[in-house]
Design a protein around this motif. Structure first.
Motif, PDB file in Angstrom:
ATOM      1  N   HIS A   1       3.022 -89.632  28.912  1.00 18.32           N
ATOM      2  CA  HIS A   1       2.535 -90.656  29.840  1.00 18.32           C
ATOM      3  C   HIS A   1       1.284 -91.305  29.258  1.00 18.32           C
ATOM      4  CE1 HIS A   1       4.784 -88.551  33.330  1.00 18.32           C
ATOM      5  NE2 HIS A   1       5.428 -89.639  32.959  1.00 18.32           N
ATOM      6  N   THR A   2       1.514 -92.044  28.167  1.00 19.04           N
ATOM      7  CA  THR A   2       0.467 -92.871  27.577  1.00 19.04           C
ATOM      8  C   THR A   2       0.999 -94.292  27.511  1.00 19.04           C
ATOM      9  OG1 THR A   2       1.198 -92.637  25.272  1.00 19.04           O
ATOM     10  CG2 THR A   2      -0.290 -90.934  26.129  1.00 19.04           C
ATOM     11  N   VAL A   3       0.096 -95.260  27.514  1.00 21.56           N
ATOM     12  CA  VAL A   3       0.530 -96.658  27.488  1.00 21.56           C
ATOM     13  C   VAL A   3       1.361 -96.940  26.247  1.00 21.56           C
ATOM     14  CG1 VAL A   3      -0.257 -99.053  27.349  1.00 21.56           C
ATOM     15  CG2 VAL A   3      -1.400 -97.447  28.906  1.00 21.56           C
ATOM     16  N   GLU A   4       0.924 -96.426  25.104  1.00 19.30           N
ATOM     17  CA  GLU A   4       1.644 -96.680  23.851  1.00 19.30           C
ATOM     18  C   GLU A   4       3.056 -96.101  23.895  1.00 19.30           C
ATOM     19  OE1 GLU A   4       1.134 -96.032  19.011  1.00 19.30           O
ATOM     20  OE2 GLU A   4      -0.179 -94.966  20.404  1.00 19.30           O
ATOM     21  N   ALA A   5       3.186 -94.834  24.286  1.00 25.62           N
ATOM     22  CA  ALA A   5       4.505 -94.190  24.315  1.00 25.62           C
ATOM     23  C   ALA A   5       5.410 -94.833  25.351  1.00 25.62           C
ATOM     24  CB  ALA A   5       4.343 -92.701  24.603  1.00 25.62           C
TER      25      ALA A   5
ATOM     26  N   THR B   1       9.584 -95.837  36.236  1.00 29.12           N
ATOM     27  CA  THR B   1       8.509 -96.613  36.860  1.00 29.12           C
ATOM     28  C   THR B   1       7.466 -96.977  35.816  1.00 29.12           C
ATOM     29  OG1 THR B   1       8.791 -95.017  38.680  1.00 29.12           O
ATOM     30  CG2 THR B   1       7.163 -96.763  38.979  1.00 29.12           C
ATOM     31  N   SER B   2       6.935 -95.957  35.139  1.00 24.63           N
ATOM     32  CA  SER B   2       5.809 -96.181  34.230  1.00 24.63           C
ATOM     33  C   SER B   2       6.191 -96.960  32.983  1.00 24.63           C
ATOM     34  CB  SER B   2       5.173 -94.845  33.838  1.00 24.63           C
ATOM     35  OG  SER B   2       6.137 -93.959  33.298  1.00 24.63           O
ATOM     36  N   ALA B   3       7.409 -96.747  32.459  1.00 28.36           N
ATOM     37  CA  ALA B   3       7.838 -97.482  31.259  1.00 28.36           C
ATOM     38  C   ALA B   3       8.298 -98.886  31.629  1.00 28.36           C
ATOM     39  CB  ALA B   3       8.947 -96.731  30.542  1.00 28.36           C
ATOM     40  N   SER B   4       7.873 -99.329  32.792  1.00 27.52           N
ATOM     41  CA  SER B   4       8.060-100.710  33.230  1.00 27.52           C
ATOM     42  C   SER B   4       6.696-101.306  33.572  1.00 27.52           C
ATOM     43  CB  SER B   4       9.001-100.765  34.435  1.00 27.52           C
ATOM     44  OG  SER B   4       9.345-102.077  34.771  1.00 27.52           O
ATOM     45  N   PHE B   5       5.963-100.663  34.498  1.00 27.92           N
ATOM     46  CA  PHE B   5       4.707-101.283  34.942  1.00 27.92           C
ATOM     47  C   PHE B   5       3.627-101.315  33.867  1.00 27.92           C
ATOM     48  CE2 PHE B   5       3.891 -96.895  36.756  1.00 27.92           C
ATOM     49  CZ  PHE B   5       2.734 -96.589  36.053  1.00 27.92           C
ATOM     50  N   VAL B   6       3.698-100.432  32.849  1.00 25.54           N
ATOM     51  CA  VAL B   6       2.681-100.496  31.791  1.00 25.54           C
ATOM     52  C   VAL B   6       2.770-101.797  31.004  1.00 25.54           C
ATOM     53  CG1 VAL B   6       2.475 -97.996  31.507  1.00 25.54           C
ATOM     54  CG2 VAL B   6       4.094 -99.272  30.057  1.00 25.54           C
ATOM     55  N   ARG B   7       3.917-102.471  31.099  1.00 26.45           N
ATOM     56  CA  ARG B   7       4.102-103.738  30.394  1.00 26.45           C
ATOM     57  C   ARG B   7       3.707-104.941  31.250  1.00 26.45           C
ATOM     58  NH1 ARG B   7       9.564-104.701  28.065  1.00 26.45           N
ATOM     59  NH2 ARG B   7       8.374-106.008  26.634  1.00 26.45           N
TER      60      ARG B   7
ATOM     61  N   THR C   1       1.947 -88.645  39.551  1.00 26.61           N
ATOM     62  CA  THR C   1       1.938 -87.491  38.652  1.00 26.61           C
ATOM     63  C   THR C   1       1.223 -87.810  37.337  1.00 26.61           C
ATOM     64  OG1 THR C   1       4.089 -88.208  37.858  1.00 26.61           O
ATOM     65  CG2 THR C   1       4.062 -86.509  39.565  1.00 26.61           C
ATOM     66  N   TYR C   2       1.082 -89.102  37.028  1.00 28.35           N
ATOM     67  CA  TYR C   2       0.570 -89.541  35.725  1.00 28.35           C
ATOM     68  C   TYR C   2      -0.929 -89.265  35.540  1.00 28.35           C
ATOM     69  CZ  TYR C   2       4.354 -92.783  37.080  1.00 28.35           C
ATOM     70  OH  TYR C   2       5.497 -93.348  37.566  1.00 28.35           O
ATOM     71  N   PRO C   3      -1.391 -89.380  34.288  1.00 23.88           N
ATOM     72  CA  PRO C   3      -2.830 -89.441  34.053  1.00 23.88           C
ATOM     73  C   PRO C   3      -3.428 -90.667  34.750  1.00 23.88           C
ATOM     74  CG  PRO C   3      -1.661 -88.987  32.016  1.00 23.88           C
ATOM     75  CD  PRO C   3      -0.626 -89.351  33.029  1.00 23.88           C
ATOM     76  N   GLU C   4      -4.707 -90.637  35.009  1.00 19.89           N
ATOM     77  CA  GLU C   4      -5.335 -91.677  35.831  1.00 19.89           C
ATOM     78  C   GLU C   4      -5.215 -93.069  35.228  1.00 19.89           C
ATOM     79  OE1 GLU C   4      -9.624 -92.680  38.005  1.00 19.89           O
ATOM     80  OE2 GLU C   4      -9.373 -90.840  36.847  1.00 19.89           O
ATOM     81  N   ASP C   5      -5.383 -93.206  33.909  1.00 25.75           N
ATOM     82  CA  ASP C   5      -5.354 -94.544  33.321  1.00 25.75           C
ATOM     83  C   ASP C   5      -3.992 -95.209  33.504  1.00 25.75           C
ATOM     84  OD1 ASP C   5      -4.230 -92.697  31.486  1.00 25.75           O
ATOM     85  OD2 ASP C   5      -4.638 -94.026  29.794  1.00 25.75           O
ATOM     86  N   VAL C   6      -2.935 -94.407  33.425  1.00 29.66           N
ATOM     87  CA  VAL C   6      -1.582 -94.948  33.626  1.00 29.66           C
ATOM     88  C   VAL C   6      -1.353 -95.242  35.100  1.00 29.66           C
ATOM     89  CG1 VAL C   6       0.877 -94.406  33.464  1.00 29.66           C
ATOM     90  CG2 VAL C   6      -0.644 -93.855  31.562  1.00 29.66           C
TER      91      VAL C   6
END
Length: 256
Positions: A48-52, A82-88, A132-137
């Motif tokens: 759960h990192t922005v890059e990954a 969810t996250s591999a969408s909103f990070v973009r 569940t993610y780290p705060e920055d994500v």
């Protein structure tokens, strides 16, 4: 759904292995059953990192996944992370949807956008967010929600790095996550990770917090079914599934 109509068939592109079994389970929980085509997509790193997450949700990964749905007869398709969408960001979400629709020629969406539409459908304007993610994500999801005028009045992040670990959380742990991070003034509680099992626990979660609970796999399935045009209210899957859809056009939350 009209019993005279054939059961809908929906497609999900799901990165890796964590709570992917929620989708066929959800297909059997609605009446009549929904035929689920679940495709596991690849990625470089479970983190759960922005890059990954950006790599996980890249057009290349999505296109590779859609190849396995060609000819399967799906009537809608979801990019189910969810996250591999909103990070973009919103433009990235639009690009993911356009890619899905170009490849498969059926209505498409993503889990991140499904949360926005589900919030509109139940009239949730002020929400608690238990991530569940780290705060920055997690903060990036908060930003996305607030760009659609959904106010996040309670925010918590559990700080789990991998989807694989999230997928091991049991009912009591998910229940604790919900109860400990709810807010009395929130219209609904959001739990945004498709790696988290939730399908069989939504009614219990809503009972515990005494309000609507939206989970990632729940809203993904709702969105996919809604896009087929064959949704009717259902029992056993929380407030979101119990009510009629809003009037046509009210869920058109993004412009092309």
């Amino acid at each position: 759904m009209n019993p005279k109509m054939s059961s809908p068939k929906v497609g999900f592109l799901y990165p890796g292995y964590a709570a992917e079994d929620d989708y066929p389970r959800l297909g059997k929980m609605v009446n009549p059953n929904v035929d689920v085509e679940l495709i596991i997509t690849e990625f470089n790193e479970d983190a759960h990192t922005v890059e990954a997450l950006s790599e996980m949700g890249s057009n290349r990964r999505i296109v590779d996944g859609t190849k396995h749905l060609v000819g399967k007869g799906v009537q809608s398709v979801l990019w189910t992370s969810t996250s591999a969408s909103f990070v973009r960001g919103l433009e990235g979400i639009k690009e993911q949807i356009a890619t899905l629709e170009e490849q498969l020629n059926v209505p498409a969406s993503t889990t991140a956008l499904a949360f926005v539409r589900a919030a509109k459908a139940i009239g949730a304007k002020r929400v608690a967010l238990a991530a569940t993610y780290p705060e920055d994500v997690a903060l990036l999801f908060k930003v996305l929600l607030e760009s659609f005028d959904i106010e996040v009045i309670q925010f918590a992040s559990k700080g789990i790095i991998t989807a694989a670990e999230v997928g091991t959380l049991q009912k009591d742990e998910v229940g604790n996550l919900a109860v400990e991070n709810d807010c009395p003034d929130a219209d609904a509680l959001f739990i945004p990770d498709t790696a988290l099992h939730s399908a069989e626990w939504i009614e219990d979660l809503e009972e515990a917090v005494q309000k609507p609970v939206l989970t990632a796999n729940q809203v993904s399935f709702w969105e996919a079914l809604r896009l087929t045009g064959q949704f009717t209210p259902q029992k056993g899957l929380g407030t979101l599934f119990k009510q009629e859809l809003p009037k046509e056009g009210e869920l058109d939350v993004i412009k092309s």
